[in-house]
Design a protein around this motif. Structure first.
Motif, PDB file in Angstrom:
ATOM      1  N   GLN A  29      34.623  44.971  48.887  1.00 22.80           N
ATOM      2  CA  GLN A  29      36.060  44.979  49.125  1.00 22.80           C
ATOM      3  C   GLN A  29      36.705  43.749  48.496  1.00 22.80           C
ATOM      4  OE1 GLN A  29      35.794  45.277  53.436  1.00 22.80           O
ATOM      5  NE2 GLN A  29      37.276  46.947  53.307  1.00 22.80           N
ATOM      6  N   VAL A  30      37.903  43.915  48.012  1.00 22.14           N
ATOM      7  CA  VAL A  30      38.677  42.745  47.591  1.00 22.14           C
ATOM      8  C   VAL A  30      39.176  42.106  48.877  1.00 22.14           C
ATOM      9  CG1 VAL A  30      40.638  41.912  46.272  1.00 22.14           C
ATOM     10  CG2 VAL A  30      39.440  44.007  45.567  1.00 22.14           C
ATOM     11  N   GLU A  31      38.884  40.816  49.073  1.00 18.67           N
ATOM     12  CA  GLU A  31      39.298  40.171  50.309  1.00 18.67           C
ATOM     13  C   GLU A  31      40.042  38.900  50.008  1.00 18.67           C
ATOM     14  OE1 GLU A  31      36.879  40.820  54.419  1.00 18.67           O
ATOM     15  OE2 GLU A  31      36.864  38.894  53.407  1.00 18.67           O
ATOM     16  N   ASN A  32      41.152  38.724  50.652  1.00 15.77           N
ATOM     17  CA  ASN A  32      41.913  37.504  50.440  1.00 15.77           C
ATOM     18  C   ASN A  32      41.914  36.593  51.655  1.00 15.77           C
ATOM     19  OD1 ASN A  32      42.738  37.920  47.688  1.00 15.77           O
ATOM     20  ND2 ASN A  32      43.880  39.673  48.487  1.00 15.77           N
ATOM     21  N   CYS A  33      41.253  37.028  52.711  1.00 16.99           N
ATOM     22  CA  CYS A  33      41.194  36.202  53.916  1.00 16.99           C
ATOM     23  C   CYS A  33      40.566  34.856  53.568  1.00 16.99           C
ATOM     24  CB  CYS A  33      40.364  36.860  55.006  1.00 16.99           C
ATOM     25  SG  CYS A  33      40.518  38.645  55.157  1.00 16.99           S
ATOM     26  N   ALA A  72      42.336  43.481  54.388  1.00 13.88           N
ATOM     27  CA  ALA A  72      41.632  42.640  53.422  1.00 13.88           C
ATOM     28  C   ALA A  72      42.417  42.312  52.148  1.00 13.88           C
ATOM     29  CB  ALA A  72      40.284  43.267  53.068  1.00 13.88           C
ATOM     30  N   PRO A  73      43.030  43.272  51.474  1.00 14.23           N
ATOM     31  CA  PRO A  73      43.696  42.951  50.203  1.00 14.23           C
ATOM     32  C   PRO A  73      44.968  42.109  50.368  1.00 14.23           C
ATOM     33  CG  PRO A  73      43.261  45.318  50.413  1.00 14.23           C
ATOM     34  CD  PRO A  73      43.057  44.715  51.744  1.00 14.23           C
ATOM     35  N   ASP A  74      45.581  42.122  51.536  1.00 12.67           N
ATOM     36  CA  ASP A  74      46.838  41.394  51.774  1.00 12.67           C
ATOM     37  C   ASP A  74      46.628  39.888  51.593  1.00 12.67           C
ATOM     38  OD1 ASP A  74      49.246  40.402  52.655  1.00 12.67           O
ATOM     39  OD2 ASP A  74      49.367  41.723  54.413  1.00 12.67           O
ATOM     40  N   THR A  75      47.528  39.240  50.830  1.00 14.34           N
ATOM     41  CA  THR A  75      47.377  37.801  50.585  1.00 14.34           C
ATOM     42  C   THR A  75      48.243  36.964  51.525  1.00 14.34           C
ATOM     43  OG1 THR A  75      49.116  37.922  48.930  1.00 14.34           O
ATOM     44  CG2 THR A  75      46.832  38.061  48.125  1.00 14.34           C
ATOM     45  N   GLU A  76      49.038  37.624  52.365  1.00 10.27           N
ATOM     46  CA  GLU A  76      49.964  36.895  53.244  1.00 10.27           C
ATOM     47  C   GLU A  76      49.449  36.837  54.674  1.00 10.27           C
ATOM     48  OE1 GLU A  76      52.650  35.485  51.875  1.00 10.27           O
ATOM     49  OE2 GLU A  76      52.000  36.336  49.961  1.00 10.27           O
TER      50      GLU A  76
END
Ligand code: HEC
Ligand code: HEC
Ligand code: HEC
Ligand code: HEC
Ligand code: HEC
Ligand code: HEC
Ligand code: HEC
Ligand code: HEC
Ligand code: HEC
Length: 428
Positions: A29-33, A72-76
């Motif tokens: 998964q792309v994760e931005n956490c 996961a993908p959310d950067t905010e």
């Protein structure tokens, strides 16, 4: 009203945990956490993201959302939206639910490691820890996250793991050796200190023998039964099978149960188990037997007799060993009696285990053959030394003869020389 709301939240929480999607295997998964968390100034928020890189779950391709939920993908900040399954920091039984979601799912786990057990949660809830957590809402007991440090979880075989055999004692000790933390429970807090004095810890830490037990080998990884007497007796015997077998048939085994005292631990302690020696048996100062027996009662008389038998076997073995050593050093061939004597050494080792039958007759069966072997080996050594004496005598005699011959020869040469000189003079 307030109660109804909090109950509502509880159900929401449980529902969220149950319906967090289990990631499919191999799905990256792309994760931005992690990216945002690593950059946060607050160590409490940044450390988990930094440590997680080496966690087995990260290695296997899982991200923060597999335990915490969220987008996961959310950067905010909106990534942490409860509506998207975000559960925040789990506590208490919620931690168990989070881990158990995967680890109790045999089908899911089999995809990764078919050999891995999936009974941790079930076992945990049978332990004192799990029962207190569930029944008494006691948040001070160990949960999955106390023994397996989240964000740096490793397989037990990894030397960096908090549950690697060399680290388990300190992991348990972080609570159990903390007198202040454990004060409400009124149980001893000396287990770690005592264990670290034991022969078991020294075998493990100094000699690298990981087959020696640490806390979880005796108490179970995830609980099993709380330490009751018969259970703990079985634990020692798992490794010390011969001692256990003999002890279980002994008179002590019966009377100790009646007296309400443990088996092995009565004489050896449970945490501070020390090396043993022959001095522990008998009726002298250091003998454990004198705690209950006197020289007058039957047990005490047997104890004295057993000590005498062990002592005599040890002394006879030492005597034979010493004489063979002396003969060997002098160049005599004693490898056969030396080999035979090994049997007496084995007998001595077996005799020290055989005392656990606490029967003079049983001990005699091990000691007698050892005494015979020692006597024979001693005789072999004696014979070798006698032969050595004999050889030396002959060596001396032959040396004298050779010397006499040389002296005779020299005299004879001189005589011949002077005779020669005489005849020369005559000739002049
Ligand atoms: C834009 C930056 C950012 C992103 C993206 C982000 N977080 Fe956070 N996270 C924070 C900040 C800031 C806090 C502290 C907020 C607070 O104290 O209310 C926090 C708090 C947390 C906490 C601790 C909550 C607590 O109760 O102590 C967890 C767990 C967490 N985040 C997990 C996640 C996960 C999982 C994701 C991805 C789905 C994620 N975060 C995405 C910035 C972020
Ligand atoms: C295997 C499950 C798991 C994963 C994966 C995981 N966490 Fe956690 N995390 C936990 C648990 C359990 C706790 C509660 C820890 C405790 O009680 O000591 C926690 C606590 C936290 C906290 C609060 C720390 C504190 O001391 O209050 C933050 C922040 C956090 N996690 C962020 C993250 C981030 C960011 C990621 C991904 C890089 C992540 N976690 C991945 C299980 C996990
Ligand atoms: C999303 C599913 C998932 C969650 C949630 C999860 N795990 Fe895991 N865990 C795994 C998988 C898959 C492995 C890898 C097994 C392997 O390949 O050996 C693993 C490995 C482990 C291992 C190493 C096992 C070994 O011997 O290899 C430990 C210990 C562990 N997890 C503990 C935990 C704890 C404690 C939690 C909760 C804080 C937790 N896990 C949450 C899926 C999960
Ligand atoms: C009191 C400490 C403790 C607690 C609480 C605990 N564990 Fe463990 N766990 C251990 C130890 C110690 C091992 C290492 C066993 C070994 O050496 O094989 C282990 C091993 C594991 C393993 C590797 C496979 C296995 O079973 O040996 C997994 C997976 C695991 N634990 C998951 C969990 C989960 C999930 C929970 C919560 C239900 C949990 N643990 C609670 C101490 C604990
Ligand atoms: C987070 C702190 C913590 C950790 C870590 C921890 N324990 Fe405990 N343990 C407790 C508490 C609190 C109790 C409850 C004491 C009681 O019931 O009297 C307890 C109870 C026990 C008991 C039952 C004691 C009794 O007779 O009442 C045993 C045995 C035990 N733990 C062994 C272990 C072992 C072994 C480990 C490591 C594998 C471990 N614990 C790790 C906190 C912890
Ligand atoms: C060789 C086996 C063994 C090892 C290793 C071991 N224990 Fe024990 N433990 C026992 C026995 C036996 C008892 C006594 C049980 C009884 O009397 O019912 C006990 C009792 C306890 C108790 C109950 C309170 C007490 O002191 O009687 C706790 C807590 C405990 N152990 C924790 C630990 C911790 C923490 C470690 C590691 C540092 C550890 N144990 C290592 C065998 C062991
Ligand atoms: C009544 C006291 C007593 C009890 C009970 C007892 N032992 Fe012993 N144990 C001794 C004595 C005394 C020695 C020393 C013998 C010697 O060296 O001559 C010893 C020696 C040992 C040894 C070292 C010798 C060998 O066999 O390797 C081990 C291991 C041992 N015991 C394990 C156990 C186990 C396991 C139990 C429980 C099944 C147990 N003991 C019960 C008194 C006892
Ligand atoms: C996981 C296996 C294991 C368990 C469980 C275990 N031991 Fe040991 N024990 C060992 C090993 C390995 C050694 C060191 C090698 C040796 O001397 O046999 C040892 C050494 C000893 C010794 C010293 C022997 C000597 O030669 O002086 C005694 C006494 C002992 N253990 C008693 C116990 C008692 C009592 C228990 C239960 C409370 C117990 N052990 C539980 C594996 C274990
Ligand atoms: C915790 C107390 C305790 C310790 C320590 C102890 N014993 Fe005993 N022993 C007993 C009791 C109680 C009996 C049963 C007496 C009876 O049958 O009347 C017994 C019985 C015996 C018997 C059987 C006597 C017979 O013929 O009926 C022998 C032999 C014996 N013990 C030897 C030993 C030896 C050797 C040691 C030291 C290594 C030892 N005991 C240590 C309590 C103990």
């Amino acid at each position: 009203m307030i109660r109804a709301t909090s109950r509502g939240f509880l159900w929401l929480g449980i529902a969220v945990i149950l319906f967090l999607p289990l990631p499919a295997i191999g799905q990256q998964q792309v994760e931005n956490c992690a990216a945002c968390h690593q950059a946060l100034p607050d160590g409490r928020l940044a450390e988990p993201a930094k440590q997680f890189v080496g966690d087995i779950h990260a290695v296997k391709g899982f991200g923060c959302v597999s335990c915490h939920g969220g987008d996961a993908p959310d950067t905010e900040m909106s990534a942490m939206n409860p509506a998207k399954g975000y559960i925040g920091k789990p506590t208490g039984t919620k931690i168990v639910d989070v881990c158990g979601r995967c680890h109790s799912d045999a089908r899911f786990m089999r995809q990764y490691n078919p050999a891995l057990r999936v009974d941790q949660v079930t076992e945990y809830y049978t332990s004192v820890h799990g029962r207190r957590l569930k029944e008494q809402k006691d948040s001070k007991v160990a949960t999955c996250a106390s023994c397996h440090k989240p964000h740096s979880i490793k397989a037990p075989s990894d030397p960096r793991s908090s549950v690697h055999p060399l680290h388990v004692a300190d992991t348990c000790g972080s609570c159990h050796a903390n007198a202040e933390y454990m004060a409400p429970y009124k149980i001893p807090t000396d287990q770690l200190a005592n264990y670290k004095k034991s022969v078991h810890w020294r075998m493990m830490a100094n000699k690298g023998d990981l087959s020696a037990p640490t806390c979880n080998d005796c108490h179970g990884n995830h609980g099993a039964a709380p330490p009751g007497i018969s259970w703990v007796g079985n634990v020692c015997s798992q490794c010390h099978a011969v001692n256990g077998e003999l002890f279980s048939k002994s008179r002590h085994s019966q009377v100790f149960v009646q007296m309400g005292i443990p088996g092995c631990a009565t004489c050896h302690d449970n945490h501070q188990i020390l090396e043993t020696s022959d001095e522990l048996i008998g009726t002298q100062d250091k003998a454990v037997c004198t705690r209950c027996h006197t020289g007058e009662d039957r047990g005490g008389k047997s104890a004295a007799a057993m000590r005498a038998m062990i002592d005599s076997l040890r002394q006879e073995y030492d005597k034979a060993h010493a004489i063979l050593l002396k003969a060997g050093h002098a160049g005599m061939e004693v490898s056969q009696p030396e080999f035979d004597l090994n049997e007496a050494k084995t007998a001595l080792i077996k005799a020290r285990a055989a005392i656990h039958a606490f029967s003079v007759v049983t001990l005699k069966k091990e000691v007698d053959p050892g005494l015979q072997v020692s006597a024979k080996a001693y005789a072999g050594g004696l014979k070798a030394l006698e032969e050595l004496g004999f050889r030396r005598k002959w060596l001396a005699v032959s040396a004298v003869i050779i010397l006499a011959l040389i002296v005779g020869l020299v005299l004879k040469i001189r005589q011949m020389e002077s005779a020669q000189k005489g005849s020369d003079k005559e000739g002049v």
